[in-house]
Design an enzyme around this catalytic site. Structure first.
Site, short mmCIF file in Angstrom:
data_model
loop_
_atom_site.label_atom_id
_atom_site.label_comp_id
_atom_site.label_asym_id
_atom_site.label_seq_id
_atom_site.Cartn_x
_atom_site.Cartn_y
_atom_site.Cartn_z
N ARG A 269 58.28 38.72 90.54
CA ARG A 269 56.83 38.77 90.41
C ARG A 269 56.19 39.11 91.77
O ARG A 269 56.43 38.42 92.77
CB ARG A 269 56.32 37.41 89.95
CG ARG A 269 54.82 37.24 89.92
CD ARG A 269 54.19 38.05 88.83
NE ARG A 269 52.76 37.77 88.71
CZ ARG A 269 51.95 38.48 87.95
NH1 ARG A 269 52.41 39.51 87.26
NH2 ARG A 269 50.67 38.14 87.87
N HIS A 339 55.62 30.21 87.52
CA HIS A 339 55.40 31.32 86.57
C HIS A 339 53.90 31.60 86.36
O HIS A 339 53.57 32.55 85.63
CB HIS A 339 56.03 31.00 85.21
CG HIS A 339 57.52 31.20 85.15
ND1 HIS A 339 58.41 30.35 85.76
CD2 HIS A 339 58.27 32.16 84.55
CE1 HIS A 339 59.65 30.76 85.52
NE2 HIS A 339 59.60 31.86 84.80
N GLU A 364 66.74 6.09 75.26
CA GLU A 364 67.82 5.34 75.94
C GLU A 364 67.29 4.53 77.12
O GLU A 364 67.91 4.48 78.19
CB GLU A 364 68.97 6.27 76.33
CG GLU A 364 69.58 6.91 75.09
CD GLU A 364 70.98 7.41 75.28
OE1 GLU A 364 71.72 6.81 76.07
OE2 GLU A 364 71.33 8.39 74.61
C1 LIG Z 1 63.29 12.18 70.26
C2 LIG Z 1 63.78 10.76 70.25
C3 LIG Z 1 65.09 10.51 69.95
C4 LIG Z 1 65.56 9.19 69.86
N1 LIG Z 1 66.84 8.94 69.49
C5 LIG Z 1 67.22 7.66 69.22
C6 LIG Z 1 68.51 7.37 68.64
O1 LIG Z 1 69.32 8.28 68.42
N2 LIG Z 1 68.80 6.09 68.31
C7 LIG Z 1 67.92 5.07 68.52
O2 LIG Z 1 68.25 3.94 68.17
N3 LIG Z 1 66.71 5.30 69.10
C8 LIG Z 1 66.33 6.56 69.43
N4 LIG Z 1 65.10 6.81 69.98
C9 LIG Z 1 64.19 5.69 70.21
C10 LIG Z 1 63.93 5.42 71.68
O3 LIG Z 1 65.05 4.83 72.27
C11 LIG Z 1 62.65 4.57 71.76
O4 LIG Z 1 61.57 5.42 71.45
C12 LIG Z 1 62.48 3.94 73.11
O5 LIG Z 1 63.43 2.94 73.31
C13 LIG Z 1 61.09 3.34 73.29
O6 LIG Z 1 60.74 2.53 72.20
P1 LIG Z 1 59.31 2.72 71.50
O7 LIG Z 1 59.19 4.17 71.18
O8 LIG Z 1 59.20 1.76 70.38
O9 LIG Z 1 58.25 2.38 72.62
P2 LIG Z 1 57.76 0.92 73.04
O10 LIG Z 1 58.93 0.03 73.27
O11 LIG Z 1 56.72 0.47 72.09
O12 LIG Z 1 57.10 1.24 74.45
C14 LIG Z 1 55.75 1.74 74.60
C15 LIG Z 1 55.42 1.72 76.07
O13 LIG Z 1 55.46 0.35 76.55
C16 LIG Z 1 56.37 0.27 77.62
N5 LIG Z 1 57.08 -1.01 77.58
C17 LIG Z 1 57.70 -1.58 76.52
N6 LIG Z 1 58.28 -2.73 76.90
C18 LIG Z 1 58.02 -2.87 78.21
C19 LIG Z 1 58.36 -3.88 79.16
N7 LIG Z 1 59.10 -4.96 78.87
N8 LIG Z 1 57.93 -3.71 80.45
C20 LIG Z 1 57.20 -2.61 80.79
N9 LIG Z 1 56.84 -1.65 79.92
C21 LIG Z 1 57.26 -1.79 78.64
C22 LIG Z 1 57.33 1.44 77.44
O14 LIG Z 1 57.96 1.78 78.65
C23 LIG Z 1 56.40 2.51 76.93
O15 LIG Z 1 55.74 3.13 77.99
C24 LIG Z 1 64.65 8.12 70.13
C25 LIG Z 1 63.33 8.40 70.49
C26 LIG Z 1 62.88 9.69 70.53
C27 LIG Z 1 61.44 9.96 70.88
#
Ligand SMILES: Cc1cc2nc3c(=O)[nH]c(=O)nc-3n(C[C@H](O)[C@H](O)[C@H](O)COP(=O)(O)OP(=O)(O)OC[C@H]3O[C@@H](n4cnc5c(N)ncnc54)[C@H](O)[C@@H]3O)c2cc1C
Length: 380
Positions: A269, A339, A364
């Site tokens: 670019r 980009h 995870e």
């Molecule tokens: C695309 C994708 C694929 C996935 N694949 C799998 C899979 O194969 N198997 C599986 O079992 N799960 C899977 N997950 C789930 C994933 O592990 C969870 O989304 C993740 O653990 C967060 O849980 P939650 O979404 O309920 O968020 P929450 O736990 O509700 O968290 C919401 C917010 O609060 C914060 N928070 C929560 N607790 C605390 C604490 N104690 N201290 C500070 N901050 C906190 C979090 O960091 C976050 O910012 C997947 C998720 C996605 C999006």
């Protein structure tokens, strides 16, 4: 201290890098657009031994060390973030549950076809009300004679709608909190009461279906229990530890893809009658991107090293995943910036890397939860 790869590790890296460049990358935009599970690429990876990289050959695996596995996953993810998740969930999560906690019969029956790539694996832990807070899960497995009757549901399960083998967590003693969780093997095709409710329409990570699962009076034989009753929470934590090293690998692969593209684009670019790579601001961005990628790699290999030595690696895996995931988002962001306006369009993959990278900070173990883990380890 030796930072160089062995001849075998280099061979694995070169083989998977070639596969990523020649077979995955040309398909990555199509996978992103269609969001279809790329079964043909999974079959090709199975032929190359990439669906069971870290497991012994006696169980159909490739018998690689954890560094090689991480390097392999890094290269696959450099080709496609969605495919990186497919392999990580299949191997580090489902496969590892069976390898670490399954008995000999369970390994032969369920792990071997996973490692050969004949079956696809998934790991069903999260629920609508239980993400970071795993013990809040509602799914139950009630003993009835020589069977368990499972009721409940799981959310966000990578590979969940295409899996042949699902490692499932459910409460066998709902009053016992985290000590009442057990882990099981579930076979969607065989187990009546297993339902796929649907898949998520996500920001990125396309091609890896993220499914909602429901279990209605699903009866599974008692020999599907992994290890002992009440050990499921420990199984989940141990498995996620190893998994975090591979999410670091996915992060590094995506960051490298963003950097490689930014390097190339910055030399092509031209603005103000010179390639934008002549501007020191752009050079410094590139320098920072590469420095962060190299630092993330070291954290990943440090965690892999401790795992292979059988030493505790909770803090190291959390640090590798935390840092690499944030690096992947930062480097992908700078890739878009380099980009310019084109980076914000679908004309270039820069925006895809950014969408794919964001996920690394969520699954995870979110970055917030990993900081808790690291702080707990420091303060212990
Ligand atoms: C695309 C994708 C694929 C996935 N694949 C799998 C899979 O194969 N198997 C599986 O079992 N799960 C899977 N997950 C789930 C994933 O592990 C969870 O989304 C993740 O653990 C967060 O849980 P939650 O979404 O309920 O968020 P929450 O736990 O509700 O968290 C919401 C917010 O609060 C914060 N928070 C929560 N607790 C605390 C604490 N104690 N201290 C500070 N901050 C906190 C979090 O960091 C976050 O910012 C997947 C998720 C996605 C999006």
């Amino acid at each position: 201290m030796d930072f160089s790869l062995s001849a075998e590790q280099k061979q694995i890296r070169d083989m998977v890098a070639e596969f990523a460049d020649e077979e995955i990358k040309p398909r990555a935009d199509e996978i992103d657009e269609t969001d279809e599970f790329p079964q043909d690429l999974v079959d090709e990876m199975a032929d190359l031994g990439l669906m069971g990289m870290p497991f012994p050959e006696e169980y159909g695996g490739a018998g690689l060390d954890y560094h090689s596995y991480a390097i392999g996953l890094e290269e696959i993810s450099r080709g496609s973030g969605g495919l990186g998740t497919v392999v990580a969930a299949h191997t580090s999560l489902a496969g590892n549950m069976l390898y670490e906690f399954g008995d000999e019969d369970q390994k032969q029956e369920y792990l071997t076809p996973l490692n050969r790539g004949e079956d696809v694996g998934a790991f069903a832990l999260s629920e609508a009300g239980a993400g970071s807070d795993v013990p809040a899960m509602d799914t139950t497995a009630e003993r009835d004679g020589d069977e368990y009757v499972v009721n409940g549901g799981k959310l966000w399960i990578s590979n969940g709608s295409v899996a042949d083998t699902v490692t499932l967590f459910a409460k066998t003693d709902p009053e016992a909190g985290s000590k009442g969780i057990s882990s099981f093997v579930v076979r969607p095709e065989e187990d009546d009461g297993f339902h796929v409710e649907g898949t998520e329409d996500k920001l990125g990570d396309k091609g890896c279906p993220t499914a909602e699962l429901r279990f209605d009076d699903m009866r599974i034989p008692e020999d599907r229990l992994l290890g002992e009753e009440g050990r499921g929470f420990v199984h989940a934590l141990k498995t996620l530890n190893g998994g975090r090293i591979t999410i670091a690998a996915r992060s590094i692969g995506l960051a490298r893809a963003a950097l490689e593209d930014a390097l190339e684009y910055s030399q092509d670019r031209e603005q103000f009658d010179q390639p934008i790579s002549e501007f020191q601001t752009i050079q410094h961005k590139l320098a920072d991107m590469d420095t962060k990628v190299q630092a993330a790699k070291m954290l990943m290999h440090r965690a892999a090293d401790r795992k292979m030595r059988g030493e505790d690696y909770i803090k190291q895996a959390a640090q590798a995943k935390l840092y690499a995931s944030e690096v992947s988002r930062e480097v992908a962001n700078e890739g878009i910036q380099i980009h310019g306006g084109y980076g914000y369009t679908k004309d270039f993959p820069a925006e895809r890397y950014y969408r794919d990278a964001k996920l690394n900070e969520i699954y995870e173990g979110t970055s917030e939860v990993l900081r808790n883990t690291i702080a707990n380890e420091l303060l212990e």
